[in-house]
Structure formats: C-alpha cells, structure tokens
Scaffold this motif. Sequence first.
Motif, mmCIF file in Angstrom:
data_model
loop_
_atom_site.group_PDB
_atom_site.id
_atom_site.type_symbol
_atom_site.label_atom_id
_atom_site.label_comp_id
_atom_site.label_asym_id
_atom_site.label_seq_id
_atom_site.Cartn_x
_atom_site.Cartn_y
_atom_site.Cartn_z
ATOM 1 N N UNK A 98 5.228 -9.219 -0.754
ATOM 2 C CA UNK A 98 3.790 -9.521 -0.688
ATOM 3 C C UNK A 98 3.605 -11.044 -0.657
ATOM 4 N N UNK A 99 4.256 -11.728 -1.593
ATOM 5 C CA UNK A 99 4.056 -13.187 -1.693
ATOM 6 C C UNK A 99 4.429 -13.911 -0.406
ATOM 7 N N UNK A 100 5.569 -13.555 0.157
ATOM 8 C CA UNK A 100 6.012 -14.253 1.370
ATOM 9 C C UNK A 100 5.128 -13.907 2.566
ATOM 10 N N UNK B 113 -2.600 -6.573 -5.002
ATOM 11 C CA UNK B 113 -2.059 -6.722 -6.364
ATOM 12 C C UNK B 113 -1.165 -5.522 -6.695
ATOM 13 N N UNK B 114 -0.071 -5.780 -7.404
ATOM 14 C CA UNK B 114 0.781 -4.664 -7.836
ATOM 15 C C UNK B 114 0.275 -4.128 -9.184
ATOM 16 N N UNK B 115 0.122 -2.817 -9.331
ATOM 17 C CA UNK B 115 -0.327 -2.300 -10.634
ATOM 18 C C UNK B 115 0.711 -2.463 -11.739
ATOM 19 N N UNK B 116 2.001 -2.361 -11.392
ATOM 20 C CA UNK B 116 3.053 -2.526 -12.398
ATOM 21 C C UNK B 116 4.076 -3.524 -11.858
ATOM 22 N N UNK B 117 4.379 -4.529 -12.692
ATOM 23 C CA UNK B 117 5.281 -5.592 -12.243
ATOM 24 C C UNK B 117 6.747 -5.158 -12.272
ATOM 25 N N UNK B 118 7.465 -5.456 -11.187
ATOM 26 C CA UNK B 118 8.848 -4.989 -11.053
ATOM 27 C C UNK B 118 9.836 -5.705 -11.962
ATOM 28 N N UNK B 119 9.544 -6.938 -12.373
ATOM 29 C CA UNK B 119 10.509 -7.662 -13.214
ATOM 30 C C UNK B 119 10.286 -7.412 -14.694
ATOM 31 N N UNK B 120 9.016 -7.404 -15.090
ATOM 32 C CA UNK B 120 8.717 -7.345 -16.521
ATOM 33 C C UNK B 120 8.100 -6.022 -16.959
ATOM 34 N N UNK C 263 -0.839 -5.711 4.856
ATOM 35 C CA UNK C 263 -1.429 -7.051 4.685
ATOM 36 C C UNK C 263 -1.578 -7.762 6.043
ATOM 37 N N UNK C 264 -0.475 -7.882 6.791
ATOM 38 C CA UNK C 264 -0.570 -8.589 8.088
ATOM 39 C C UNK C 264 -1.408 -7.765 9.065
#
Length: 378
Positions: free
Chosen positions: A102-104, A145-152, A78-79
């Motif tokens: 990613x968000x940060x 974008x993440x294809x699969x979410x790590x929390x849910x 990203x950077x």
Amino acid sequence: MIYFDNASSTKPSKEVLEAYLNAAENNYENPNSIHKLGMKNFNEINRIREKILKLLGLDSRYEVIFTSGATESNNLGIIGYYNKNKSRGNHIITTKVEHESVLDVFKFLESQGALVTYLDVNKDGEIDIEQFKKVINKNTILVSIMPVNNELGFALNIDEISKVVRTFPKCSLHLDCAQTVGKYKFDYSLGDMLTISGHKINGLKGCGALIKLKKINLNPLFYGGGQENGLRSGTLDYPAIVALHEALKITMNSFNENYKNIEVLRGYLVENLKNNDEISLNIFKNQTPYILNMDLLNKKASVVVEALSNEGIMVSSVSACNSKKEAPSHVLLALGKSDEEARNAIRLSFNKNNTLEETKIFIQKFNMILENIKGRKL
Ligand code: PMP
C-alpha cells in the motif's frame, strides 16, 4: 519444528490441498470457454463469489475480483481507483503503518502528481480521529487503511474512520484485510473495497481477491482477454479460486474456537515474558492475539532470529518482506520508537496449528538463547 511465522505465510490445510488437486485434475477447462465444461467452471466460480461474500458478511452490493494475492489487490484497488476517479479529486489518504504494497503504491501515485496524506497512529495503534477530520476534504477520493497491522497486530479504529468517510460521498474506503481475516472479529461492510489473500489463512500463495462495491469504478492494471468485467484480464484460475474459498470457509467457520485457543497460547507467552528484562512486549489496547511483537533491549534481532532458527523455531524480525533488508521497521518508527528499537524487534505469529506445548518450548529455548548471546548487540 516450531513455526511461529504465520503472519508471513501459513501451512495450507489438507482440505485446501485436496480441493485444489481435485479441481486441477478434473476441472482444468478454461472457465471462459463457451462449451459446457467451461461454462460449468464459470458458473461454479460465480457461486463461489456469492459464498465468499456471505462468509465475510457482505451483501449483493459487493462483488469479488480474483487476483494473485494481496499485493495485486492493493495495487488494483488503489491505482485502479485513482486512475479512474482522479478527475473528481486529487487527494488520497493512508497511514504510516501500512504494508509496503500500500505504502509504495501511494508513493508511486505521489510521484504521478497525487496529493497524499500519511496519517500518524498513536501509541495504541489508533488514528487520531480529529487529525483525520482535519485532513479529509472535498478533494479526497480515497482512504486506504489496514484494520489489523501485520507487524504488531494492533487493530486500528476503522469504525470511526468509516463513519467520517461516509460523510464524503466522493470518497471510498479501501481496507487491506490480509492480516484481518481469521485473526480479528471485524465488520467487513465498513469498507468499500477489501483486500484478502489466500496464503495468510491456510490457503495457497498466488490467489487472493479484491472485493468492492459494484458501484465503484476502477481502471484495470493490465489489458487482455477482459475477464473479471475487464478489470483483471487473464484466464481465471479455477483450482486456485476453489482453494481460496475452501480456506476462507474453514477459517471463518472455526474463527471463535481458534481465536480462544490462540488467546491461551499468547496468554502463556505474555505471562512468561512480561518480567523478562531483556525484552519489552509491544502490547496494544485493541489487537489480535495472533501476533506478538517484542523489542529486544540488549540483543540484535537478526542474531536472535538465527539462534532460534538453529533451535528449530521460526520467527521473524520486522516483517518477512522487510527482514532481509535489515531496515528499521517503519511501523515501530511511526509509533515513536528509536531507530535502534525499530531494528531490534521480533515477531511471533500464530496459527490454529500451534500448541501450548510449543509455547513452553519457545520460552525455554528463548531464555537459553538470551543467556548465551553475551554482550551488546552491535
Ligand atoms: N498486506 C498485508 C497487510 C500483508 O501482511 C501482506 C503479506 N505480508 C500483503 C499485503 C501482501 O500479501 P501477498 O503476499 O498476498 O501479496
């Protein structure tokens, strides 16, 4: 001990440890040395790059850059991309449900002047494709974008997103696949840059990769010996690379068999939890069976996680990266949950090592704990 925290980290396979130890003992020479032992390691690393691409179904348009894991891969993808390409446009897009790595990074780039859009996801964990079409424009250079979410564990509609991104030739799609590999059937060629991490797939911590189309140009994050085409200086960690490949090989080759087994475990848990009025399961239209998340309706998540831990059962509240902060889950908030709900979810995450017997013990202990912790959570 019952370990249901595999989205945080997994136990390395025996084969991975053996491959690592063997390479660490016998192939310690620097792969960038020009003597024959250095060159032997270097050539083997190049063969491993090809094998990794093949395991992920990617062709020779892609290349592999070895990193220290998903956090570094996300930062570099990203950077490194933004800094190299910002003269072509200043708009970048991500979602509100990404991992912090990613968000940060997006927040950092925003502070540096980038124009950032944080997309919503709906109750199914999908991006509203009409909203996406409205925000992507000629000034957009990157979507992550993440294809699969790590929390849910929900799967996002990357195929639709990818189709739209492809109509903007200046724009690249980065996918954080840290929780996708081994957990969900996925077409990796939908992405232009992909992040993977060893310790999420029964490999080792400290090794991952950014896989990208060769035609994509990046700036490095740090400077030095110029390894990895100048994109990631630092002596190549041959044993760690061997271990990463071994972990990926085992994961991809046993994907179907493991997936079916985990569906059975998860099915048993869902069946035995769905009528429990102390909890509400977070289930999605498309998701990996490897992650099962639930809201605790009357109990504090940290108290239940601790009680389970005292019974020898390891789970997470929110994600491991966040659980020490006791902050509400930004993913649950993004899905429209209240602050209290977003603070009191627990996540069970599975691995091929888990058994049906363990899920039975879990149900028994979990019910006992919910019964024993009297009173309101706060
Ligand atoms: N991205 C996602 C989706 C993750 O789940 C994680 C680990 N929790 C990371 C990135 C960071 O991975 P690593 O530990 O390899 O830096």
